[in-house]
Motif scaffolding. Structure first.
Motif, PDB file in Angstrom:
ATOM      1  N   PRO A  13       0.849  -1.200   0.000  1.00 37.14           N
ATOM      2  CA  PRO A  13       0.000   0.000   0.000  1.00 37.14           C
ATOM      3  C   PRO A  13       0.887   1.253   0.000  1.00 37.14           C
ATOM      4  O   PRO A  13       1.870   1.316   0.733  1.00 37.14           O
ATOM      5  N   THR A  14       0.558   2.219  -0.830  1.00 33.92           N
ATOM      6  CA  THR A  14       1.364   3.433  -0.924  1.00 33.92           C
ATOM      7  C   THR A  14       0.471   4.636  -0.732  1.00 33.92           C
ATOM      8  O   THR A  14      -0.756   4.526  -0.761  1.00 33.92           O
ATOM      9  N   GLY A  15       1.088   5.761  -0.547  1.00 36.25           N
ATOM     10  CA  GLY A  15       0.326   6.999  -0.418  1.00 36.25           C
ATOM     11  C   GLY A  15      -0.610   7.191  -1.586  1.00 36.25           C
ATOM     12  O   GLY A  15      -1.803   7.445  -1.425  1.00 36.25           O
ATOM     13  N   ILE A  16      -0.051   7.012  -2.785  1.00 35.52           N
ATOM     14  CA  ILE A  16      -0.878   7.279  -3.962  1.00 35.52           C
ATOM     15  C   ILE A  16      -1.970   6.229  -4.117  1.00 35.52           C
ATOM     16  O   ILE A  16      -3.083   6.533  -4.531  1.00 35.52           O
ATOM     17  N   SER A  17      -1.690   4.972  -3.738  1.00 35.87           N
ATOM     18  CA  SER A  17      -2.730   3.950  -3.888  1.00 35.87           C
ATOM     19  C   SER A  17      -3.869   4.188  -2.900  1.00 35.87           C
ATOM     20  O   SER A  17      -5.039   4.004  -3.222  1.00 35.87           O
ATOM     21  N   GLN A  18      -3.518   4.629  -1.683  1.00 38.88           N
ATOM     22  CA  GLN A  18      -4.567   4.946  -0.708  1.00 38.88           C
ATOM     23  C   GLN A  18      -5.431   6.107  -1.206  1.00 38.88           C
ATOM     24  O   GLN A  18      -6.664   6.053  -1.182  1.00 38.88           O
ATOM     25  N   LEU A  19      -4.755   7.132  -1.705  1.00 37.45           N
ATOM     26  CA  LEU A  19      -5.460   8.289  -2.247  1.00 37.45           C
ATOM     27  C   LEU A  19      -6.402   7.875  -3.361  1.00 37.45           C
ATOM     28  O   LEU A  19      -7.593   8.203  -3.355  1.00 37.45           O
ATOM     29  N   MET A  20      -5.874   7.108  -4.310  1.00 36.43           N
ATOM     30  CA  MET A  20      -6.690   6.735  -5.457  1.00 36.43           C
ATOM     31  C   MET A  20      -7.849   5.834  -5.029  1.00 36.43           C
ATOM     32  O   MET A  20      -8.953   5.952  -5.548  1.00 36.43           O
ATOM     33  N   ASP A  21      -7.594   4.928  -4.107  1.00 37.48           N
ATOM     34  CA  ASP A  21      -8.678   4.053  -3.637  1.00 37.48           C
ATOM     35  C   ASP A  21      -9.770   4.864  -2.951  1.00 37.48           C
ATOM     36  O   ASP A  21     -10.963   4.645  -3.187  1.00 37.48           O
ATOM     37  N   ASP A  22      -9.391   5.785  -2.087  1.00 36.76           N
ATOM     38  CA  ASP A  22     -10.387   6.603  -1.399  1.00 36.76           C
ATOM     39  C   ASP A  22     -11.194   7.428  -2.393  1.00 36.76           C
ATOM     40  O   ASP A  22     -12.405   7.557  -2.281  1.00 36.76           O
ATOM     41  N   GLY A 115       0.128  10.080 -20.307  1.00 35.95           N
ATOM     42  CA  GLY A 115      -0.032  10.967 -19.168  1.00 35.95           C
ATOM     43  C   GLY A 115       1.301  11.288 -18.515  1.00 35.95           C
ATOM     44  O   GLY A 115       2.335  10.667 -18.801  1.00 35.95           O
ATOM     45  N   SER A 116       1.278  12.272 -17.628  1.00 36.61           N
ATOM     46  CA  SER A 116       2.499  12.729 -16.960  1.00 36.61           C
ATOM     47  C   SER A 116       3.066  11.686 -16.005  1.00 36.61           C
ATOM     48  O   SER A 116       4.280  11.552 -15.874  1.00 36.61           O
ATOM     49  N   GLN A 117       2.209  10.966 -15.305  1.00 34.39           N
ATOM     50  CA  GLN A 117       2.704   9.948 -14.377  1.00 34.39           C
ATOM     51  C   GLN A 117       3.595   8.954 -15.132  1.00 34.39           C
ATOM     52  O   GLN A 117       4.655   8.570 -14.648  1.00 34.39           O
ATOM     53  N   ASN A 118       3.146   8.557 -16.302  1.00 34.96           N
ATOM     54  CA  ASN A 118       3.915   7.650 -17.148  1.00 34.96           C
ATOM     55  C   ASN A 118       5.271   8.277 -17.509  1.00 34.96           C
ATOM     56  O   ASN A 118       6.315   7.604 -17.467  1.00 34.96           O
ATOM     57  N   ALA A 119       5.270   9.567 -17.818  1.00 36.86           N
ATOM     58  CA  ALA A 119       6.527  10.262 -18.132  1.00 36.86           C
ATOM     59  C   ALA A 119       7.483  10.211 -16.943  1.00 36.86           C
ATOM     60  O   ALA A 119       8.683   9.937 -17.100  1.00 36.86           O
ATOM     61  N   PHE A 120       6.954  10.423 -15.741  1.00 36.63           N
ATOM     62  CA  PHE A 120       7.834  10.443 -14.573  1.00 36.63           C
ATOM     63  C   PHE A 120       8.293   9.044 -14.185  1.00 36.63           C
ATOM     64  O   PHE A 120       9.414   8.875 -13.684  1.00 36.63           O
ATOM     65  N   GLY A 157       2.732  11.654  -6.412  1.00 37.42           N
ATOM     66  CA  GLY A 157       2.858  10.592  -7.415  1.00 37.42           C
ATOM     67  C   GLY A 157       4.288  10.234  -7.748  1.00 37.42           C
ATOM     68  O   GLY A 157       4.556   9.208  -8.363  1.00 37.42           O
ATOM     69  N   TYR A 158       5.244  11.099  -7.344  1.00 34.47           N
ATOM     70  CA  TYR A 158       6.640  10.766  -7.590  1.00 34.47           C
ATOM     71  C   TYR A 158       7.118   9.612  -6.709  1.00 34.47           C
ATOM     72  O   TYR A 158       7.999   8.841  -7.098  1.00 34.47           O
ATOM     73  N   SER A 159       6.533   9.502  -5.522  1.00 29.86           N
ATOM     74  CA  SER A 159       7.131   8.693  -4.458  1.00 29.86           C
ATOM     75  C   SER A 159       7.484   7.274  -4.847  1.00 29.86           C
ATOM     76  O   SER A 159       8.522   6.759  -4.468  1.00 29.86           O
ATOM     77  N   ASP A 160       6.613   6.627  -5.594  1.00 30.96           N
ATOM     78  CA  ASP A 160       6.730   5.174  -5.712  1.00 30.96           C
ATOM     79  C   ASP A 160       7.194   4.689  -7.069  1.00 30.96           C
ATOM     80  O   ASP A 160       7.108   3.500  -7.355  1.00 30.96           O
ATOM     81  N   VAL A 161       7.673   5.589  -7.918  1.00 32.04           N
ATOM     82  CA  VAL A 161       7.881   5.180  -9.310  1.00 32.04           C
ATOM     83  C   VAL A 161       9.153   4.389  -9.564  1.00 32.04           C
ATOM     84  O   VAL A 161       9.276   3.752 -10.604  1.00 32.04           O
ATOM     85  N   HIS A 398       2.597  12.496   2.773  1.00 30.38           N
ATOM     86  CA  HIS A 398       2.906  11.762   1.543  1.00 30.38           C
ATOM     87  C   HIS A 398       3.576  12.630   0.482  1.00 30.38           C
ATOM     88  O   HIS A 398       4.009  12.126  -0.549  1.00 30.38           O
ATOM     89  N   PHE A 399       3.628  13.932   0.734  1.00 29.84           N
ATOM     90  CA  PHE A 399       4.181  14.843  -0.259  1.00 29.84           C
ATOM     91  C   PHE A 399       5.652  15.165  -0.003  1.00 29.84           C
ATOM     92  O   PHE A 399       6.147  16.164  -0.483  1.00 29.84           O
ATOM     93  N   PHE A 400       6.315  14.308   0.763  1.00 24.33           N
ATOM     94  CA  PHE A 400       7.712  14.584   1.091  1.00 24.33           C
ATOM     95  C   PHE A 400       8.640  13.450   0.663  1.00 24.33           C
ATOM     96  O   PHE A 400       9.406  12.935   1.481  1.00 24.33           O
ATOM     97  N   PRO A 401       8.585  13.029  -0.610  1.00 22.89           N
ATOM     98  CA  PRO A 401       9.540  12.009  -1.039  1.00 22.89           C
ATOM     99  C   PRO A 401      10.966  12.511  -0.807  1.00 22.89           C
ATOM    100  O   PRO A 401      11.261  13.673  -1.091  1.00 22.89           O
ATOM    101  N   GLY A 402      11.787  11.660  -0.248  1.00 20.23           N
ATOM    102  CA  GLY A 402      13.180  12.042  -0.005  1.00 20.23           C
ATOM    103  C   GLY A 402      13.410  12.678   1.348  1.00 20.23           C
ATOM    104  O   GLY A 402      14.547  13.001   1.697  1.00 20.23           O
ATOM    105  N   VAL A 403      12.344  12.874   2.130  1.00 17.95           N
ATOM    106  CA  VAL A 403      12.484  13.488   3.454  1.00 17.95           C
ATOM    107  C   VAL A 403      12.095  12.462   4.520  1.00 17.95           C
ATOM    108  O   VAL A 403      11.108  11.747   4.352  1.00 17.95           O
TER     109      VAL A 403
END
Lengths: 444, 444
Positions: A13-22, A115-120, A157-161, A398-403
């Motif tokens: 489970p990731t930040g983005i997956s929780q967000l998208m599921d909710d 989409g942008s997520q795919n680009a990142f 969305g950067y966190s888990d790529v 969840h908005f602090f990848p790298g921190v």
């Protein structure tokens, strides 16, 4: 079934997956939901009318042809593009950018993605992770490089790529107290260049690229031209690319209210999207970069997706050709969100103006970023309380990848709130947030 | 710029990238090209008429609504789906499969992807590559597992999808001489179950999944029901899934002429596509599998693409709801390709019937697979000669992922030839192939 380590990583489970599921659950729910959590753009009638008119025209533009089945719509849905993306749309974008900027692009400078997520996903794995160690004696020695985010918080969305591990380094911001339209109660993040330039990973060659979103998702911050220029200088000094996530930026959707300019050179990788002009379902991202980056993205498109989806290209091509995409952005999309931001700020001030709430200065994008200083609970906990009361926002950690957020209280004191909803939803959602937050500060 | 090892892997020229580049160049070329190389489906007017009618209806189905901007088309392009894919289309597919098969599916059994290639990128990395070693004492020990292809040759697009290395094992086929419609000159590949079941990697737990395409791209082979049943038994014995690439199979596009049946159980991962009914540009793949696989694919969708593209779902939903997708497949698509296969076989026999050419028995898909036994040159070299003469086919060696083709002459003696082209292109292309191949056999 047994999944590989790759599979185990991506099924955590990731930040983005929780967000998208909710978000998905909320949309399916029978209960009324104040949806301030998602990234879906607003429905703007004046824009949708143009999309619908264009849609219909694409299905009828063969009326004068000898073959009644040669419409652009059928051609688009009935044929693969090559892995770089729809050639007609790429040509159209080359013309558009060269009309409005002095970038002197050719088709070799542009690739499309789903989409942008795919680009990142592509870019962060191209420039982060294991590299052959140029200083080593043999090929098997590797050095691990990270994507440097010069200003946390950054996009969830950067966190888990990364296909293996996480490879981010981030620099904590300066937090300046500022006014907004003459009012108090606002702050603005600024890049801490001193910390950035003395970062050991940067100095020691363990940074593969520097990346920022501008306007920033989640904060609505717009890095200044001067900040961008300094970042560009640093990337050149260390021979790494500067990746700019321009999903909310110029020239489309142009949801940006500060005085800012867009620049590009062949050390810059600029990422655009059709999502925030109102076409998220078509999943179309645009990368403008040096030809070697475009070739790499095309190769990844071939393997990961065979070729990018085409329908977004079909519907956007006529709007890019005659600059309507820019006119819609300037005349409809940007003013709409600016008005939404004004409304939301007013409602928030009315609800919590006497409490220690601060709002990040709204400079762009489709979110407000609220800071509840010294809130007695974390915003992860606040999120759960609000969700039970039918109001969805996104908590800040969840908005602090790298921190390492366990060491940074500020990362637990903020929320991202969408301003794309209709006015009644803003009113109802902010009332719920206000009721809950005031009670928490009041110790009730 | 410096790319990571991931980047270096994916920017190596590959079989599929060469193929896609040549196809793209050919489509852009001023020279007439006999395009027998691609995987693009044919344009079938009766099918395209239905697509166009559906397309237009999606843009007008709000005519009686109070909101003139509530058409299905606008809703589809203007909103993200959740990461699992367009919910209405998934519900529609659940109903369709449960009407036609006794699979008893729910929405938890279906996820959408951006085309089949995207599905295989996910699945082969979920079930191939590095696994935690269950027999080891600590988590850091890994075992490398491969995707087992029970019958080489297999689809070219599989070759390069692993994020690290290549993880395929393949079993060479039995090659049986068979007749086709009473005629000589045909062969059929059959699974060598003895070799398969004695494969050390399988016995020793180094296989993560077994996968086959049915009908097979590139050969047009259709594994028999008995072969499928044995494969299913083997996967259960070793507790690995059976992945079936059904892009050309039942019930849509149903390009399958042999007597074959489609089965599914929760150890089977069935992959469908909208591409070969004529909608490759919309990039829509469909996975039917156990809920844990669907959850993993949804999680990968979120990270790699945020959510799948929606427009293919919008246009296919009404055709799935009323079974027209099956009627079009049975009454238009399948007969079209069967006629094309008959025509191409006749032309090939006329051109090279007196030479050592053998044709794989055409049982389905949109290709013929030709075997030029003891040809004096490799088919890679033949490909280059034919390309210079304006005829594109695909040489065979790229269709053997998991096989050391340097040790297997047969892998250099075949070509894949599309039969989706119009009749004149078949005539012209086969004439060129015939002229070149006859001269080679004649030693000229």
């Amino acid at each position: 079934m047994n999944f590989s380590k790759f599979g185990q990583k991506f099924t955590q489970p990731t930040g983005i997956s929780q967000l998208m599921d909710d978000l998905g659950d909320a949309l399916k729910s029978d209960q009324p939901i104040n949806m301030l959590g998602g990234g879906n753009p607003a429905r703007i009638d004046a824009v949708n009318e143009v999309f619908l008119e264009t849609y219909r025209a694409l299905g009828n533009d063969d009326a004068n042809s000898t073959n009644e089945l040669s419409s652009t719509a059928l051609t688009s849905i009935g044929n693969y593009s090559n892995p770089q993306g729809d050639a007609a749309f790429i040509d159209s974008l080359v013309g558009f950018f060269n009309r409005h900027y002095d970038w002197n692009l050719s088709a070799d400078n542009i690739a499309l993605t789903n989409g942008s997520q795919n680009a990142f996903f592509y870019l962060f794995n191209l420039f982060g992770g294991a590299f052959n160690d140029a200083s080593a004696n043999n090929d098997s020695q590797t050095v691990d490089k990270s994507i440097l985010l010069p200003l946390a918080p950054e996009y969830i969305g950067y966190s888990d790529v990364h296909v293996e591990g996480q490879h981010f380094a981030a620099v904590l911001p300066h937090i300046d107290t500022v006014t907004h339209n003459g009012e108090e109660g606002f702050f603005k993040y600024r890049v801490d260049f001193e910390a950035l330039e003395s970062l050991p990973a940067l100095i020691e060659g363990r940074i593969g690229a520097i990346c920022c979103s501008r306007p920033t998702n989640p904060t609505g911050n717009v890095l200044t031209d001067e900040e961008m220029s300094r970042l560009s200088d640093i990337t050149k000094r260390y021979d790494v690319p500067l990746i700019i996530d321009n999903a909310y930026g110029m020239p489309f959707p142009n949801i940006i209210y500060s005085d800012a300019h867009l620049t590009w050179d062949d050390n810059t990788i600029l990422c655009f999207s059709l999502s925030k002009i109102g076409l998220p379902g078509v999943r179309t991202g645009i990368i403008v970069a040096a030809p070697e980056v475009i070739a790499a993205v095309s190769a990844l498109n071939a393997v990961v997706n065979l070729s990018p989806t085409r329908f977004g290209a079909a519907i956007a091509t006529p709007l890019v050709n005659d600059d309507r995409i820019k006119q819609l952005s300037d005349n409809e999309i940007k003013p709409f969100y600016q008005q939404q931001a004004t409304t939301a700020v007013r409602l928030l001030k009315e609800a919590m103006g006497d409490y220690p709430m601060m709002i990040h200065k709204p400079e762009g994008a489709i979110f407000l970023w609220l800071w509840f200083k010294d809130l007695p609970i974390t915003t992860d906990e606040l999120y759960e309380i609000l969700k039970k009361k039918g109001t969805l926002i996104v908590p800040s950690q969840h908005f602090f990848p790298g921190v390492d957020v366990t060491q940074y209280p500020h990362a637990h004191e903020c929320i991202r709130m969408s301003i794309a909803a209709d006015e009644q939803t803003l009113i109802d959602g902010i009332q719920v947030i206000g009721d809950v937050v005031r009670a928490l500060y009041d110790g009730k």
